[in-house]
Design a protein around this motif. Structure first.
Motif, PDB file in Angstrom:
ATOM      1  N   THR A 183       4.468   3.664   2.777  1.00 43.99           N
ATOM      2  CA  THR A 183       3.094   4.102   3.037  1.00 43.99           C
ATOM      3  C   THR A 183       2.100   3.446   2.094  1.00 43.99           C
ATOM      4  O   THR A 183       1.002   3.067   2.500  1.00 43.99           O
ATOM      5  N   ILE A 184       2.455   3.337   0.815  1.00 44.63           N
ATOM      6  CA  ILE A 184       1.566   2.717  -0.167  1.00 44.63           C
ATOM      7  C   ILE A 184       2.271   1.528  -0.792  1.00 44.63           C
ATOM      8  O   ILE A 184       3.493   1.531  -0.968  1.00 44.63           O
ATOM      9  N   THR A 215      -5.783  -4.905   8.096  1.00 41.92           N
ATOM     10  CA  THR A 215      -6.628  -4.856   6.905  1.00 41.92           C
ATOM     11  C   THR A 215      -6.659  -3.465   6.281  1.00 41.92           C
ATOM     12  O   THR A 215      -6.678  -3.320   5.060  1.00 41.92           O
ATOM     13  N   PHE A 216      -6.679  -2.438   7.114  1.00 46.11           N
ATOM     14  CA  PHE A 216      -6.734  -1.061   6.614  1.00 46.11           C
ATOM     15  C   PHE A 216      -5.996  -0.163   7.599  1.00 46.11           C
ATOM     16  O   PHE A 216      -5.521  -0.623   8.646  1.00 46.11           O
ATOM     17  N   THR A 217      -5.875   1.106   7.270  1.00 46.05           N
ATOM     18  CA  THR A 217      -5.300   2.080   8.190  1.00 46.05           C
ATOM     19  C   THR A 217      -6.426   2.656   9.031  1.00 46.05           C
ATOM     20  O   THR A 217      -7.219   3.462   8.537  1.00 46.05           O
ATOM     21  N   TYR A 258      -2.587  -3.314   2.175  1.00 43.71           N
ATOM     22  CA  TYR A 258      -1.184  -3.670   2.373  1.00 43.71           C
ATOM     23  C   TYR A 258      -0.867  -4.993   1.669  1.00 43.71           C
ATOM     24  O   TYR A 258      -1.721  -5.868   1.531  1.00 43.71           O
ATOM     25  N   GLY A 259       0.377  -5.114   1.230  1.00 45.72           N
ATOM     26  CA  GLY A 259       0.894  -6.413   0.808  1.00 45.72           C
ATOM     27  C   GLY A 259       0.681  -6.806  -0.633  1.00 45.72           C
ATOM     28  O   GLY A 259       1.200  -7.832  -1.074  1.00 45.72           O
ATOM     29  N   ALA A 286      -2.213 -10.504  -4.677  1.00 45.61           N
ATOM     30  CA  ALA A 286      -2.967  -9.812  -3.629  1.00 45.61           C
ATOM     31  C   ALA A 286      -2.381 -10.076  -2.250  1.00 45.61           C
ATOM     32  O   ALA A 286      -1.796 -11.137  -1.981  1.00 45.61           O
ATOM     33  N   GLY A 287      -2.562  -9.110  -1.362  1.00 48.16           N
ATOM     34  CA  GLY A 287      -2.111  -9.233   0.017  1.00 48.16           C
ATOM     35  C   GLY A 287      -2.955 -10.225   0.817  1.00 48.16           C
ATOM     36  O   GLY A 287      -3.994 -10.705   0.360  1.00 48.16           O
TER      37      GLY A 287
END
Length: 765
Positions: free
Chosen positions: A275-276, A531-533, A245-246, A303-304
């Protein structure tokens, strides 16, 4: 959809609430279907089926040869779900099994809510398909009796024929010659008697027939999502950003890729669904060129925020929030744990953790997106089409009715293909390119875009009175929550009303033991979440929650100087809420105790060598509303010098009610036990710099053939309502192995996977 409406959808599937059932001959077929509402008197069943006025979902149809086609609204990913559902129907319909075939359907709304996960498929479809088959059989008996010129009471259905004395007529002839036109109201359908389990001949233990999906899978005719092609399509491969993300793209340099024949450029994707973020898709006329082009393109990013997050950061946050009683919300709160702790003469505490784990399903993510005749057509294998479709429509900026997801076999799912987020970049790339696109993920792309099982933390505290009697348990459990990320509407309120709960990241904490004082507090680990899904991985939360719970139950037993099996049996008394309820948990904890009693006898005479032990666990996955009663025992050897744990044998006794497809059930159990073994002893994928650190199977090491244990699996014969078996077998392996290690060498391991280094470190203490 709220959790209330999800539960209602499950209940409606079982009870056929608000739906009529229509049976009618249309052209040369007998169609049988559930209607969305009652049929008004101005339309007959035949007219409604022919005109599709009410968009009925035609569940099955029969032709003049007696062939029966069953429409399956579930995903096939190796579990033979279509066969199991068709067997339920065929058993009641009394048709010829050799004339039954199945078709997997697309996302037309007429098929209703579509999800294949949670081990729900058989549980949800058993009653409606049984009653549909019973209605079809009754109609065929009446029509056959008319053609034979006899009273229906003299007739019976048998192997595709209506038989009356020495006369008989085939189902095919009834379809050809009969004039069937019958509507059942929901009440009439509900009143139809279905066969008890001991009267079934196509389902149940001892009744085994071929799985309908095996021939196409073995002769090469089966079509998986990755096999599909459409005209005029381009191939695409994604370039993933530095964080989930981000991240945003600042520059793309494709100068080196332009020399590749077949290279068609790139697209920076902007996603209206959110979503992305920060994705680039590379286009080519063939897939090898797309693969090569990605390696030649340089993308610059902002970068996020999670670019430096590590596994240690997630575990540290997990411990912090578990120890802070102001964090989270209560999932269980019975008795008065605070008072029990104040009155305790002693207590013990333990923290159990698990590493991040990946899916690594055999077939990497893939999808074709094509805009044709005013609609987006998606070709892929997906487990939860009804969850995925609204997000795809949002990304495409079209109504949901303008998106059709065509279903194909899945080369493994295990929860990764529940929410089809990989469809989004395929669609956005096709939209930007103005032509059909097939987006394929290489294994590292697939792994980076995985929805891994979050690292987890479980903190336990047990209280004891002055006589050493166990009086209560407090349990805090934390992880990233899949449902919060992908289906937040399914999250109910906690019992204290202080927040929402991911039920799939809490199930298992509401166990079947009778405890006077018991509290379970669930907390979302925001470091993991951001950090992730976090994903639904086979056995979901129970895989890590029950690992800690059943290991700690052993610790409590040893603290009270009781045999761990007998200690469990004493608490599985079936009192109060643990008595269970109809239809899904009749017998409650006593049925779970029965599996453990059987297992105790099976393992009573096992001879143990030096540094060998047996450990036990009991589980009731998947959920309290659909428990599969399972007792597991593990026999291990521990090499005290190297620390290697060898799992020699697993015993499992399972009570899942009526076993619809015995061969499929056995395969499911074998697969789930091996998956549980893999998670217990091998699998980990630590987060490093914001992503999982192991991108392929040369570094990610699941169970290998030489470590496969002997397995002894027994199903309890039962006529109770059938429940799911796809995931529950995973749950009990890790705690049984951990408890066996303690039995063998006296050390308590509290982290998954249990590695040799953990053993040698513990032996040094």
């Amino acid at each position: 959809m709220s959790i209330k409406s999800l539960n209602q959808a499950k209940k409606d599937n079982i009870n056929l609430s608000r739906r009529s059932f229509m049976v009618g001959t249309v052209n040369t077929s007998l169609l049988m279907a559930f209607g969305a509402s009652a049929i008004p008197s101005v339309l007959s069943a035949k007219e409604a089926l022919s005109s599709k006025t009410f968009s009925p979902n035609v569940w099955f149809e029969m032709d003049t040869a007696g062939n029966v086609v069953v429409n399956i609204a579930k995903a096939e990913m190796g579990q033979h779900v279509g066969t199991a559902i068709a067997r339920i129907l065929a058993d009641e319909l009394e048709c010829d099994w050799d004339k039954v075939s199945i078709v997997h359907v697309d996302t037309d709304p007429k098929w209703g809510y579509m999800v294949t996960g949670g081990s729900w498929s058989i549980f949800q479809t058993y009653k409606p398909m049984s009653q549909a088959g019973a209605a079809g059989r009754q109609v065929l008996i009446n029509a056959g009796a008319t053609l034979l010129g006899v009273d229906p009471s003299s007739c019976k259905a048998q192997q595709g024929f209506i038989v009356s004395g020495n006369q008989k007529i085939s189902y095919g002839d009834i379809v050809a010659k009969g004039n069937v036109d019958k509507t059942y109201s929901a009440d009439e359908l509900g009143a139809l008697a279905i066969k008890p389990g001991n009267k079934r001949h196509l389902i149940g233990i001892g009744n085994d027939y071929k799985a309908l999906d095996i021939p196409p899978k073995t002769n090469g005719s089966a079509v998986y999502g990755i096999d599909v092609e459409v005209e005029n399509m381009l191939y695409a491969r994604p370039i993933l950003p530095p964080t989930r993300y981000g991240s945003t793209v600042t520059n793309v340099d494709d100068s080196q890729a332009k020399s590749l024949p077949g290279y068609k450029g790139f697209k920076i994707l902007t996603d209206p669904s959110g979503t992305i973020e920060g994705w680039v898709a590379v286009l080519a006329s063939d897939y090898p060129t797309a693969i090569k082009a990605v390696d030649k393109i340089k993308v610059s990013y902002n970068a996020g925020k999670t670019v430096n997050i590590s596994e240690a950061d997630i575990q540290k946050e997990g411990e912090r929030i578990c120890r802070d009683r102001s964090e989270g919300t209560l999932f269980v709160d019975e008795g008065n744990i605070t008072q029990a702790q104040k009155n305790a003469a002693s207590s013990i505490e333990a923290m159990y953790t698990t590493a991040t784990a990946s899916h690594f399903q055999l077939e990497p993510l893939n999808a074709i997106a094509e805009f044709k005749e005013g609609k987006w057509h998606i070709h892929t294998g997906n487990q939860w089409q009804s969850l995925t479709l609204p997000t795809v429509a949002k990304a495409a900026e079209v109504p949901e009715a303008d998106v059709v997801i065509h279903q194909y076999y899945l080369g493994g799912g295990f929860g990764r293909r529940l929410f089809g987020d990989w469809i989004i970049p395929a669609l956005l790339t096709a939209k930007a390119a103005g032509q059909p696109v097939k987006l394929l993920f290489m294994r590292p792309d697939d792994t980076m875009f995985d929805q891994p099982r979050s690292a987890s933390t479980s903190l336990f505290n047990a209280s004891f009175d002055g006589s050493g009697k166990f009086t209560g348990m407090e349990h805090a459990l934390a992880a990233g929550w899949p449902t919060l990320a992908m289906a937040p509407g399914f999250m109910p309120d906690g019992v204290d009303g202080k927040g929402k709960v991911d039920p799939f990241s809490a199930s298992g904490a509401d166990h079947w033991y009778t405890m006077e004082h018991h509290r379970a507090r669930v907390i979302n680990n925001k470091v993991a979440q951001n950090t992730f899904t976090p994903g639904w991985l086979r056995s979901v939360g129970q895989g890590w929650i029950v690992w800690g719970l059943e290991s700690f139950i052993d610790e409590i037993a040893h603290e009270t100087k009781q045999n761990p099996v007998d200690f469990r049996l004493a608490m599985l008394d079936g009192k109060g809420k643990q008595a269970g309820k109809a239809p899904e948990s009749v017998g409650g904890a006593k049925r779970l105790a029965n599996t453990l009693e059987i297992l105790k006898k099976k393992t009573a005479d096992v001879t143990l060598g030096d540094n060998e032990g047996i450990g036990y666990s009991v589980t009731a996955g998947q959920e309290r509303t659909m428990p599969a009663w399972i007792a597991t025992a593990a026999h291990v050897h521990v090499d005290k010098r190297s620390g290697k744990i060898t799992l020699k044998k697993l015993w499992v006794v399972a009570d899942a009610g009526i076993v619809v497809h015995p061969d499929g059930a056995m395969a499911q159990m074998e697969g789930s036990l091996l998956w549980g073994t893999s998670l217990a002893l091998f699998e980990q994928n630590e987060i490093k710099d914001g992503y999982v650190s192991k991108k392929n199977l040369h570094t990610y090491l699941p169970l290998r053939m030489n470590d496969v244990p002997e397995m002894d699996i027994e199903f309890v014969e039962s006529d109770e309502f059938p429940v799911g078996l796809g995931e529950p077998g995973v749950i009990g392996v890790a705690p049984a192995v951990g408890n066996a290690v303690f039995d063998a060498v006296g050390v308590r391991l509290r982290h998954l996977p249990m590695l040799a280094s953990h053993v040698t470190d513990a032996l040094k203490v």
